[in-house]
Design a protein around this motif. Structure first.
Motif, PDB file in Angstrom:
ATOM      1  N   MET A   1       0.829  -1.203   0.000  1.00 32.70           N
ATOM      2  CA  MET A   1       0.000   0.000   0.000  1.00 32.70           C
ATOM      3  C   MET A   1       0.869   1.261   0.000  1.00 32.70           C
ATOM      4  SD  MET A   1      -3.308  -0.722  -0.058  1.00 32.70           S
ATOM      5  CE  MET A   1      -2.785  -1.846  -1.374  1.00 32.70           C
ATOM      6  N   ASN A   2       0.317   2.315  -0.548  1.00 32.05           N
ATOM      7  CA  ASN A   2       1.049   3.578  -0.648  1.00 32.05           C
ATOM      8  C   ASN A   2       1.112   4.299   0.692  1.00 32.05           C
ATOM      9  OD1 ASN A   2       1.518   3.812  -3.643  1.00 32.05           O
ATOM     10  ND2 ASN A   2      -0.697   3.633  -3.660  1.00 32.05           N
ATOM     11  N   SER A   3       2.181   5.048   0.882  1.00 30.30           N
ATOM     12  CA  SER A   3       2.336   5.851   2.094  1.00 30.30           C
ATOM     13  C   SER A   3       1.394   7.051   2.028  1.00 30.30           C
ATOM     14  CB  SER A   3       3.773   6.340   2.224  1.00 30.30           C
ATOM     15  OG  SER A   3       4.078   7.250   1.176  1.00 30.30           O
ATOM     16  N   ARG A   4       1.190   7.715   3.179  1.00 34.47           N
ATOM     17  CA  ARG A   4       0.359   8.916   3.178  1.00 34.47           C
ATOM     18  C   ARG A   4       0.936   9.968   2.223  1.00 34.47           C
ATOM     19  NH1 ARG A   4      -3.548  10.810   6.509  1.00 34.47           N
ATOM     20  NH2 ARG A   4      -4.099   8.594   6.444  1.00 34.47           N
ATOM     21  N   GLU A   5       2.240  10.077   2.184  1.00 32.14           N
ATOM     22  CA  GLU A   5       2.880  11.043   1.283  1.00 32.14           C
ATOM     23  C   GLU A   5       2.544  10.728  -0.168  1.00 32.14           C
ATOM     24  OE1 GLU A   5       7.338  12.761   0.095  1.00 32.14           O
ATOM     25  OE2 GLU A   5       7.103  11.256   1.684  1.00 32.14           O
ATOM     26  N   GLU A   6       2.577   9.444  -0.525  1.00 31.53           N
ATOM     27  CA  GLU A   6       2.271   9.038  -1.893  1.00 31.53           C
ATOM     28  C   GLU A   6       0.790   9.248  -2.213  1.00 31.53           C
ATOM     29  OE1 GLU A   6       5.526   5.462  -2.614  1.00 31.53           O
ATOM     30  OE2 GLU A   6       3.778   5.090  -1.329  1.00 31.53           O
ATOM     31  N   GLN A   7      -0.069   9.035  -1.227  1.00 34.07           N
ATOM     32  CA  GLN A   7      -1.501   9.254  -1.417  1.00 34.07           C
ATOM     33  C   GLN A   7      -1.796  10.728  -1.689  1.00 34.07           C
ATOM     34  OE1 GLN A   7      -3.083   7.698   2.223  1.00 34.07           O
ATOM     35  NE2 GLN A   7      -2.913   5.552   1.580  1.00 34.07           N
ATOM     36  N   LEU A   8      -1.162  11.600  -0.903  1.00 36.98           N
ATOM     37  CA  LEU A   8      -1.361  13.037  -1.088  1.00 36.98           C
ATOM     38  C   LEU A   8      -0.797  13.498  -2.433  1.00 36.98           C
ATOM     39  CD1 LEU A   8      -0.499  14.323   2.507  1.00 36.98           C
ATOM     40  CD2 LEU A   8      -2.761  14.184   1.446  1.00 36.98           C
ATOM     41  N   LYS A   9       0.307  12.895  -2.833  1.00 40.13           N
ATOM     42  CA  LYS A   9       0.910  13.226  -4.121  1.00 40.13           C
ATOM     43  C   LYS A   9      -0.037  12.846  -5.264  1.00 40.13           C
ATOM     44  CE  LYS A   9       5.068  12.440  -6.919  1.00 40.13           C
ATOM     45  NZ  LYS A   9       6.376  11.719  -6.993  1.00 40.13           N
ATOM     46  N   ALA A  10      -0.682  11.676  -5.143  1.00 37.71           N
ATOM     47  CA  ALA A  10      -1.616  11.222  -6.172  1.00 37.71           C
ATOM     48  C   ALA A  10      -2.834  12.145  -6.228  1.00 37.71           C
ATOM     49  CB  ALA A  10      -2.053   9.780  -5.881  1.00 37.71           C
ATOM     50  N   PHE A  11      -3.309  12.575  -5.056  1.00 33.53           N
ATOM     51  CA  PHE A  11      -4.464  13.477  -5.007  1.00 33.53           C
ATOM     52  C   PHE A  11      -4.104  14.814  -5.644  1.00 33.53           C
ATOM     53  CE2 PHE A  11      -7.416  16.407  -2.817  1.00 33.53           C
ATOM     54  CZ  PHE A  11      -8.604  15.792  -3.156  1.00 33.53           C
ATOM     55  N   ASN A  12      -2.927  15.310  -5.349  1.00 33.06           N
ATOM     56  CA  ASN A  12      -2.461  16.579  -5.916  1.00 33.06           C
ATOM     57  C   ASN A  12      -2.312  16.467  -7.433  1.00 33.06           C
ATOM     58  OD1 ASN A  12      -1.450  19.358  -5.341  1.00 33.06           O
ATOM     59  ND2 ASN A  12       0.407  18.547  -6.297  1.00 33.06           N
ATOM     60  N   ARG A  13      -1.857  15.288  -7.890  1.00 31.53           N
ATOM     61  CA  ARG A  13      -1.721  15.056  -9.333  1.00 31.53           C
ATOM     62  C   ARG A  13      -3.075  15.168 -10.031  1.00 31.53           C
ATOM     63  NH1 ARG A  13      -0.356   9.281 -12.230  1.00 31.53           N
ATOM     64  NH2 ARG A  13       0.067  10.086 -14.335  1.00 31.53           N
ATOM     65  N   LEU A  14      -4.118  14.589  -9.427  1.00 27.82           N
ATOM     66  CA  LEU A  14      -5.457  14.667 -10.010  1.00 27.82           C
ATOM     67  C   LEU A  14      -5.955  16.113 -10.036  1.00 27.82           C
ATOM     68  CD1 LEU A  14      -7.959  13.340 -11.169  1.00 27.82           C
ATOM     69  CD2 LEU A  14      -8.730  12.852  -8.833  1.00 27.82           C
ATOM     70  N   LEU A  15      -5.667  16.866  -8.984  1.00 26.11           N
ATOM     71  CA  LEU A  15      -6.056  18.285  -8.960  1.00 26.11           C
ATOM     72  C   LEU A  15      -5.389  19.046 -10.103  1.00 26.11           C
ATOM     73  CD1 LEU A  15      -5.868  19.112  -5.135  1.00 26.11           C
ATOM     74  CD2 LEU A  15      -7.927  18.784  -6.516  1.00 26.11           C
ATOM     75  N   ASP A  16      -4.103  18.765 -10.337  1.00 28.75           N
ATOM     76  CA  ASP A  16      -3.370  19.438 -11.421  1.00 28.75           C
ATOM     77  C   ASP A  16      -3.951  19.064 -12.785  1.00 28.75           C
ATOM     78  OD1 ASP A  16      -1.665  20.719  -9.685  1.00 28.75           O
ATOM     79  OD2 ASP A  16      -0.073  19.199  -9.846  1.00 28.75           O
ATOM     80  N   ILE A  17      -4.265  17.780 -12.957  1.00 27.14           N
ATOM     81  CA  ILE A  17      -4.841  17.324 -14.235  1.00 27.14           C
ATOM     82  C   ILE A  17      -6.194  17.984 -14.465  1.00 27.14           C
ATOM     83  CG2 ILE A  17      -5.829  15.314 -15.412  1.00 27.14           C
ATOM     84  CD1 ILE A  17      -3.585  13.639 -14.132  1.00 27.14           C
ATOM     85  N   MET A  18      -6.994  18.101 -13.409  1.00 29.43           N
ATOM     86  CA  MET A  18      -8.297  18.734 -13.528  1.00 29.43           C
ATOM     87  C   MET A  18      -8.138  20.198 -13.955  1.00 29.43           C
ATOM     88  SD  MET A  18     -11.617  18.081 -13.082  1.00 29.43           S
ATOM     89  CE  MET A  18     -11.762  18.881 -14.669  1.00 29.43           C
ATOM     90  N   ASP A  19      -7.151  20.888 -13.392  1.00 29.19           N
ATOM     91  CA  ASP A  19      -6.873  22.273 -13.791  1.00 29.19           C
ATOM     92  C   ASP A  19      -6.552  22.344 -15.282  1.00 29.19           C
ATOM     93  OD1 ASP A  19      -7.270  23.144 -11.228  1.00 29.19           O
ATOM     94  OD2 ASP A  19      -5.144  23.258 -10.709  1.00 29.19           O
ATOM     95  N   ASP A  20      -5.710  21.399 -15.752  1.00 28.78           N
ATOM     96  CA  ASP A  20      -5.328  21.383 -17.169  1.00 28.78           C
ATOM     97  C   ASP A  20      -6.528  21.127 -18.071  1.00 28.78           C
ATOM     98  OD1 ASP A  20      -2.670  21.848 -16.602  1.00 28.78           O
ATOM     99  OD2 ASP A  20      -2.101  19.726 -16.634  1.00 28.78           O
ATOM    100  N   LEU A  21      -7.330  20.132 -17.698  1.00 27.09           N
ATOM    101  CA  LEU A  21      -8.479  19.768 -18.530  1.00 27.09           C
ATOM    102  C   LEU A  21      -9.488  20.913 -18.613  1.00 27.09           C
ATOM    103  CD1 LEU A  21      -9.141  16.084 -17.381  1.00 27.09           C
ATOM    104  CD2 LEU A  21      -7.884  16.879 -19.384  1.00 27.09           C
ATOM    105  N   ARG A  22      -9.712  21.562 -17.485  1.00 30.38           N
ATOM    106  CA  ARG A  22     -10.698  22.649 -17.449  1.00 30.38           C
ATOM    107  C   ARG A  22     -10.235  23.835 -18.303  1.00 30.38           C
ATOM    108  NH1 ARG A  22     -16.082  22.994 -16.864  1.00 30.38           N
ATOM    109  NH2 ARG A  22     -16.703  24.901 -15.777  1.00 30.38           N
TER     110      ARG A  22
END
Length: 254
Positions: A1-22
């Motif tokens: 399983m991913n660490s909390r740091e990796e989980q937050l990094k993945a969440f931040n990645r999705l936020l960045d992608i959403m910004d790009d798509l929008r």
């Protein structure tokens, strides 16, 4: 399983992608909360199917789709300065802390039923006039009945035992059988379903899941008798009911 740091990094990645798509994607730029609504409902049903099939790979994928939708709504709201994803997450965190005083306060509970009862009482303290205010109007009828019954149970409106619950089912069935007026028969039939759902809930059965599994079982068996009839060079619509029943019995053994 991913660490909390990796989980937050993945969440931040999705936020960045959403910004790009929008900003850059013609389709994503056009979407509104209203246009996404039905797509979100579809994703919820797809997740439900995956859960019933216990398909962990599909569950993971469908959860990803739902995460995307939640981020999407939050992004749209941030563009109008209404709220953003941080407001959403902080809001649910504060609500969870408030409604779990046995974890974050000094309230003592002995079991999950007391937790549910406290939950409903706290919601009334928040200003809700009825414990049923939180039941969505657009829920499918069976799911809505189940949620209504769960919520009133939270304030003690519940049969004492399964025998009394089943007696109510029998009472409603008898009333339905005795009614002859068409409009009233519909009402009585609704009462039968409501009482059956209540009995299922009381005895630990989720009626929606139970019915959906029966639907899936029926579909599989009926499609099997369609195959069997074709193997015999016949059209199922041309078979007698007796012949169809014979194929049905064969399908049940397969």
């Amino acid at each position: 399983m991913n660490s909390r740091e990796e989980q937050l990094k993945a969440f931040n990645r999705l936020l960045d992608i959403m910004d790009d798509l929008r900003e850059k994607c013609p389709w994503d730029k056009k979407q509104t909360m209203e246009s996404l609504r039905y797509l979100t409902i579809e994703e919820m049903y797809e997740l439900s199917d995956a859960i019933l099939e216990n398909d962990k790979t599909e569950i993971r994928k469908e959860l990803g789709d739902l995460f995307l939708h939640l981020i999407f709504y939050s992004k749209i709201a941030s563009e109008t300065q209404d709220f953003d994803v941080a407001d959403v997450l902080n809001g649910i965190s504060e609500k969870l802390i408030y409604r779990h005083p046995h974890i974050y306060g000094d309230v003592k509970v002995t079991d999950e039923e007391e937790v549910k009862q406290n939950w409903e009482k706290l919601k009334l303290k928040e200003g809700k006039k009825s414990v049923l205010e939180g039941v969505p109007k657009s829920l499918p009828a069976m799911v809505k009945a189940f949620r209504i019954q769960e919520k009133v149970k939270g304030v003690g409106f519940e049969f004492e035992n399964s025998e009394d619950t089943w007696a109510k089912v029998q009472e409603e069935i008898n009333e339905f059988k005795a009614e002859t007026e068409a409009s009233k028969r519909e009402q009585e039939f609704g009462d039968v379903l409501f009482s059956l759902i209540n009995y299922a809930r009381f005895t630990g059965i989720n009626p929606e899941d139970a019915l959906e599994r029966t639907n899936k079982k029926f579909i599989a068996r009926f499609q099997k008798i369609e195959e069997l009839s074709k193997e015999e060079g016949k059209n199922i619509a041309e078979l007698s009911l007796k012949e169809q029943d014979e194929l049905w019995e064969k399908a049940k053994l397969m």
